[in-house]
Motif scaffolding. Structure first.
Motif, mmCIF file in Angstrom:
data_model
loop_
_atom_site.group_PDB
_atom_site.id
_atom_site.type_symbol
_atom_site.label_atom_id
_atom_site.label_comp_id
_atom_site.label_asym_id
_atom_site.label_seq_id
_atom_site.Cartn_x
_atom_site.Cartn_y
_atom_site.Cartn_z
ATOM 1 N N ALA A 233 0.671 -1.078 0.014
ATOM 2 C CA ALA A 233 -0.064 -0.038 -0.012
ATOM 3 C C ALA A 233 0.934 1.260 0.017
ATOM 4 O O ALA A 233 0.389 2.381 -0.434
ATOM 5 C CB ALA A 233 -1.014 -0.108 1.331
ATOM 6 N N LEU A 234 1.917 1.250 0.730
ATOM 7 C CA LEU A 234 2.874 2.417 0.676
ATOM 8 C C LEU A 234 3.315 2.796 -0.726
ATOM 9 O O LEU A 234 3.462 3.946 -1.101
ATOM 10 C CB LEU A 234 4.210 1.982 1.232
ATOM 11 C CG LEU A 234 5.117 3.119 1.560
ATOM 12 C CD1 LEU A 234 5.876 2.999 2.886
ATOM 13 C CD2 LEU A 234 6.195 3.287 0.454
ATOM 14 N N ILE A 235 3.593 1.811 -1.629
ATOM 15 C CA ILE A 235 3.781 1.912 -3.007
ATOM 16 C C ILE A 235 2.445 2.620 -3.709
ATOM 17 O O ILE A 235 2.669 3.647 -4.559
ATOM 18 C CB ILE A 235 4.366 0.618 -4.025
ATOM 19 C CG1 ILE A 235 5.499 0.093 -3.108
ATOM 20 C CG2 ILE A 235 4.936 1.091 -5.407
ATOM 21 C CD1 ILE A 235 6.569 0.991 -3.118
ATOM 22 N N HIS A 236 1.461 1.917 -3.606
ATOM 23 C CA HIS A 236 0.257 2.370 -4.256
ATOM 24 C C HIS A 236 -0.127 3.675 -3.854
ATOM 25 O O HIS A 236 -0.771 4.507 -4.704
ATOM 26 C CB HIS A 236 -0.866 1.326 -3.872
ATOM 27 C CG HIS A 236 -0.566 -0.091 -4.160
ATOM 28 N ND1 HIS A 236 0.180 -0.391 -4.988
ATOM 29 C CD2 HIS A 236 -1.191 -1.032 -3.391
ATOM 30 C CE1 HIS A 236 0.110 -1.990 -5.050
ATOM 31 N NE2 HIS A 236 -0.746 -2.359 -4.093
ATOM 32 N N ALA A 237 0.012 4.196 -2.657
ATOM 33 C CA ALA A 237 -0.124 5.704 -2.405
ATOM 34 C C ALA A 237 0.670 6.571 -2.741
ATOM 35 O O ALA A 237 0.457 7.733 -2.197
ATOM 36 C CB ALA A 237 -0.235 5.372 -0.765
ATOM 37 N N GLY A 238 1.749 6.206 -3.471
ATOM 38 C CA GLY A 238 2.886 7.229 -3.826
ATOM 39 C C GLY A 238 4.026 7.784 -2.961
ATOM 40 O O GLY A 238 4.489 8.680 -3.415
ATOM 41 N N ALA A 239 3.982 7.013 -1.890
ATOM 42 C CA ALA A 239 5.059 7.065 -0.998
ATOM 43 C C ALA A 239 6.508 6.827 -1.101
ATOM 44 O O ALA A 239 7.419 6.849 -0.409
ATOM 45 C CB ALA A 239 4.578 6.686 0.288
ATOM 46 N N GLY A 240 6.731 5.859 -2.350
ATOM 47 C CA GLY A 240 7.899 5.234 -2.542
ATOM 48 C C GLY A 240 8.969 6.017 -2.881
ATOM 49 O O GLY A 240 10.017 5.706 -2.109
ATOM 50 N N GLY A 260 5.143 -8.753 -2.601
ATOM 51 C CA GLY A 260 4.415 -7.585 -3.368
ATOM 52 C C GLY A 260 4.874 -6.345 -3.144
ATOM 53 O O GLY A 260 4.914 -5.775 -4.238
ATOM 54 N N PHE A 261 5.557 -5.918 -2.073
ATOM 55 C CA PHE A 261 5.946 -4.859 -1.815
ATOM 56 C C PHE A 261 7.184 -4.618 -2.922
ATOM 57 O O PHE A 261 7.676 -3.270 -3.296
ATOM 58 C CB PHE A 261 6.659 -4.366 -0.242
ATOM 59 C CG PHE A 261 7.285 -3.383 -0.200
ATOM 60 C CD1 PHE A 261 6.982 -2.116 0.082
ATOM 61 C CD2 PHE A 261 9.072 -3.313 -0.051
ATOM 62 C CE1 PHE A 261 7.536 -1.053 0.347
ATOM 63 C CE2 PHE A 261 9.597 -2.259 0.125
ATOM 64 C CZ PHE A 261 9.085 -0.853 0.219
ATOM 65 N N THR A 273 3.943 1.963 -13.042
ATOM 66 C CA THR A 273 2.579 1.551 -12.595
ATOM 67 C C THR A 273 2.746 0.829 -11.243
ATOM 68 O O THR A 273 3.994 0.088 -11.035
ATOM 69 C CB THR A 273 1.870 0.475 -13.446
ATOM 70 O OG1 THR A 273 2.656 -0.635 -13.615
ATOM 71 C CG2 THR A 273 1.545 1.506 -14.689
ATOM 72 N N SER A 274 1.887 0.651 -10.335
ATOM 73 C CA SER A 274 1.918 -0.220 -9.168
ATOM 74 C C SER A 274 0.781 -0.918 -9.232
ATOM 75 O O SER A 274 -0.430 -0.354 -9.258
ATOM 76 C CB SER A 274 1.835 0.667 -7.981
ATOM 77 O OG SER A 274 1.863 -0.113 -6.901
ATOM 78 N N LEU A 275 0.792 -2.446 -9.251
ATOM 79 C CA LEU A 275 -0.342 -2.992 -9.487
ATOM 80 C C LEU A 275 -1.172 -2.786 -10.716
ATOM 81 O O LEU A 275 -2.530 -2.808 -10.675
ATOM 82 C CB LEU A 275 -1.197 -3.344 -8.071
ATOM 83 C CG LEU A 275 -2.050 -4.564 -7.984
ATOM 84 C CD1 LEU A 275 -1.420 -5.683 -8.150
ATOM 85 C CD2 LEU A 275 -3.245 -4.260 -6.781
ATOM 86 N N GLY A 276 -0.568 -2.371 -11.685
ATOM 87 C CA GLY A 276 -1.000 -2.019 -12.996
ATOM 88 C C GLY A 276 -1.763 -0.657 -12.979
ATOM 89 O O GLY A 276 -2.064 0.005 -14.115
ATOM 90 N N ALA A 442 -4.725 -0.888 2.971
ATOM 91 C CA ALA A 442 -3.554 -2.097 3.375
ATOM 92 C C ALA A 442 -3.688 -3.338 3.137
ATOM 93 O O ALA A 442 -2.718 -4.050 3.023
ATOM 94 C CB ALA A 442 -3.085 -1.457 4.861
ATOM 95 N N ASP A 443 -4.831 -3.785 3.072
ATOM 96 C CA ASP A 443 -5.314 -5.158 3.224
ATOM 97 C C ASP A 443 -5.102 -5.819 1.715
ATOM 98 O O ASP A 443 -5.439 -6.873 1.370
ATOM 99 C CB ASP A 443 -6.572 -5.593 3.970
ATOM 100 C CG ASP A 443 -6.282 -5.357 5.382
ATOM 101 O OD1 ASP A 443 -5.201 -5.621 5.927
ATOM 102 O OD2 ASP A 443 -7.234 -5.104 6.145
ATOM 103 N N ALA A 444 -5.555 -4.787 0.840
ATOM 104 C CA ALA A 444 -5.783 -4.988 -0.597
ATOM 105 C C ALA A 444 -4.698 -6.053 -1.220
ATOM 106 O O ALA A 444 -5.185 -6.843 -2.041
ATOM 107 C CB ALA A 444 -6.054 -3.828 -1.690
ATOM 108 N N ALA A 445 -3.344 -5.639 -1.129
ATOM 109 C CA ALA A 445 -2.263 -6.493 -1.398
ATOM 110 C C ALA A 445 -1.242 -6.519 -0.568
ATOM 111 O O ALA A 445 -0.024 -6.320 -0.922
ATOM 112 C CB ALA A 445 -1.898 -5.931 -2.816
ATOM 113 N N ASP A 446 -1.632 -6.888 0.582
ATOM 114 C CA ASP A 446 -0.700 -7.114 1.638
ATOM 115 C C ASP A 446 0.175 -8.445 1.720
ATOM 116 O O ASP A 446 -0.256 -9.439 2.286
ATOM 117 C CB ASP A 446 -1.514 -7.088 3.181
ATOM 118 C CG ASP A 446 -0.569 -7.100 4.223
ATOM 119 O OD1 ASP A 446 0.991 -6.850 4.161
ATOM 120 O OD2 ASP A 446 -0.970 -6.957 5.423
ATOM 121 N N ASP A 447 1.123 -8.546 0.661
ATOM 122 C CA ASP A 447 1.926 -9.791 0.240
ATOM 123 C C ASP A 447 2.921 -9.736 1.408
ATOM 124 O O ASP A 447 4.106 -9.785 1.140
ATOM 125 C CB ASP A 447 2.229 -9.997 -1.053
ATOM 126 C CG ASP A 447 1.078 -9.869 -2.138
ATOM 127 O OD1 ASP A 447 1.431 -9.652 -3.149
ATOM 128 O OD2 ASP A 447 0.127 -10.567 -1.711
#
Length: 447
Positions: A233-240, A260-261, A273-276, A442-447
């Motif tokens: 979720a950190l990557i998806h939210a743009g904080a990478g 996943g991270f 992209t992150s998760l497409g 956070a739970d959507a792709a918590d690998d």
């Protein structure tokens, strides 16, 4: 005649609520108590002392008293009797004696042959092994690390159950064991001073992030190590990019994450992209849903993340900065992983030991939008380690606290706001809140 045992509580037992919890535990379990001595610290920096006799109820037996004493022991009420700990040899590999002592995450000492010994590598839900040492001996800790002994004497250390070896001297019962919860004086300042952060989304996030930044800088100035536990979720939210900055500037010493991270971090560098999802337009480009599996394929082709960086395939991102700045990372696998990346540890026990090794080295831990990894790392940490847990989902922080990591400071906020604000505060002193993008689940792709 009903058996009676005497326990004592020392420290900031009023301010931290320890005394109230002790009284409540005895009554809830059907017992009785009599306060024999109570000395109150009359200044904010002074400690208090309470000695009380504990008995089981009139219709209870010694087993019920033992249950009461066990619960009291978990919160730091120690038996006053100066007896040695009882140690029993393990009957077989991975088999502990009946009634073995199961550790808390608080600093612990055991009494052996009349001397109190600090328990090394303390963490919750382990056994304590006592071992006589001699010059030049090499011994293994709970994580399997080799510890070089230079003195004759005795050492005590934790071992997870699957690391127990036949003949290990395992501590049983609470007698001869002292637990010392962290001190919590009334006048302590900062987010970690009282270490009872709880969970709230109503706090002034900006001021609390500044306090976290101050604690981060203090930890590094004192030579401490910072562990970041992060989810996709950190990557998806743009904080990478902002976490990458903290790695590059030396504020992150270790990273614990999942397949996943790392995949989505590398995907962002390769495809944007992150998760497409396009990280700039927030749109889903054609075939974007395949980008993560293409990323994994390319990294496998290169031989791993480090090899992909060396050959120029990966030229930016968090994993890139880890490789370039020699920051070690542990990627623990799960049953849901695609690929996985060659760097992902797919053996669950091996991954647990790698996480445990990082946890034992950490002086401060930032847990960023990952439920499973936060709880896993939290289980390996002593209660003296500074912990900040951030997630848009309050259940993540609540579960961490409920599992015993009571020292954690919980922040319910968007990770896409927290990390950029923290990075700006640490690196530039500017804590103005930035727009970190859409809230991420956070739970959507918590690998």
């Amino acid at each position: 005649m009903t058996a009676t045992r005497t326990v004592e509580l020392d420290g900031h037992i009023i301010d931290s609520g320890m005394m109230q919890r002790a009284f409540g535990l005895v009554m809830d379990l059907g017992g009785d108590f009599e306060v024999e001595e109570f000395v109150v610290g009359k200044h904010k920096d002074k400690t208090s002392h309470c000695r009380m006799a504990v008995t089981a109820g009139p219709d209870e037996d010694d087993a019920d008293l033992q249950e009461i004493l066990h619960e009291l022991h978990q919160i730091g009420a120690n038996l006053i009797d100066p007896v040695d700990a009882r140690v029993v040899p393990a009957p077989a590999d991975q088999v502990v004696p009946h009634g073995f002592y199961s550790t808390t995450n608080h600093p612990t000492r055991v009494r052996y042959e009349g001397e109190w010994i600090d328990v090394q590598n303390i963490e919750m839900d382990c056994a304590i092994v006592v071992e006589e040492t001699s010059t030049g001996n090499q011994n293994s800790s709970s994580s399997g690390d080799v510890v070089e002994e230079t003195d004759d004497g005795v050492r005590a250390y934790t071992k997870v159950l699957n690391a127990i070896e036949e003949g290990d001297l395992v501590v049983t019962d609470e007698a001869g064991v002292r637990v010392e919860p962290p001190e919590r004086p009334r006048d302590a300042s900062g987010p970690f001073g009282f270490m009872q952060g709880g969970v709230s989304s109503e706090r002034p996030s900006e001021s609390l992030i500044k306090q976290v930044a101050d604690a981060l800088e203090e930890t590094k100035a004192q030579g401490g190590k910072v562990l970041v536990v992060a989810g996709p979720a950190l990557i998806h939210a743009g904080a990478g990019d902002d976490l990458a900055r903290l790695v590059r500037e030396g504020y992150v010493d270790m990273i614990s994450a999942g397949n996943g991270f790392a995949t989505h971090d590398v995907e962002r560098g390769l495809y944007g992209t992150s998760l497409g999802m396009d990280m700039e337009t927030m749109e889903h480009p054609r075939k974007g849903h395949k980008h993560h599996i293409y990323t994994i394929s390319e990294v496998i082709r290169a031989g791993g993340i480090e090899e992909a960086v060396e050959e120029g395939l990966v030229g930016s991102g968090i994993m890139y900065e880890c490789v370039k700045n020699d920051v070690p990372y542990v990627l623990a696998g799960s049953i849901r992983d695609d690929g996985p990346l060659p760097d992902t540890i797919t053996d669950a026990v091996e991954a647990q030991e790698a996480i445990r090794e990082q946890a034992h080295e950490a002086d401060m831990v930032l847990m960023l939008s990952t439920l499973l990894h936060s709880v896993a790392v939290g289980n390996c940490l002593p209660s003296t380690t500074r912990v900040v847990c951030v997630d848009i989902n309050p259940a993540t922080v609540t579960q961490l606290l409920d599992r015993g990591s009571s020292q954690a400071i919980g922040m319910v906020t968007d990770i896409g706001t927290f990390v950029p604000t923290l990075a700006d505060e640490v690196l530039t002193g500017d804590s103005s809140v930035t727009d970190g993008g859409e809230d991420a689940d956070a739970d959507a792709a918590d690998d």
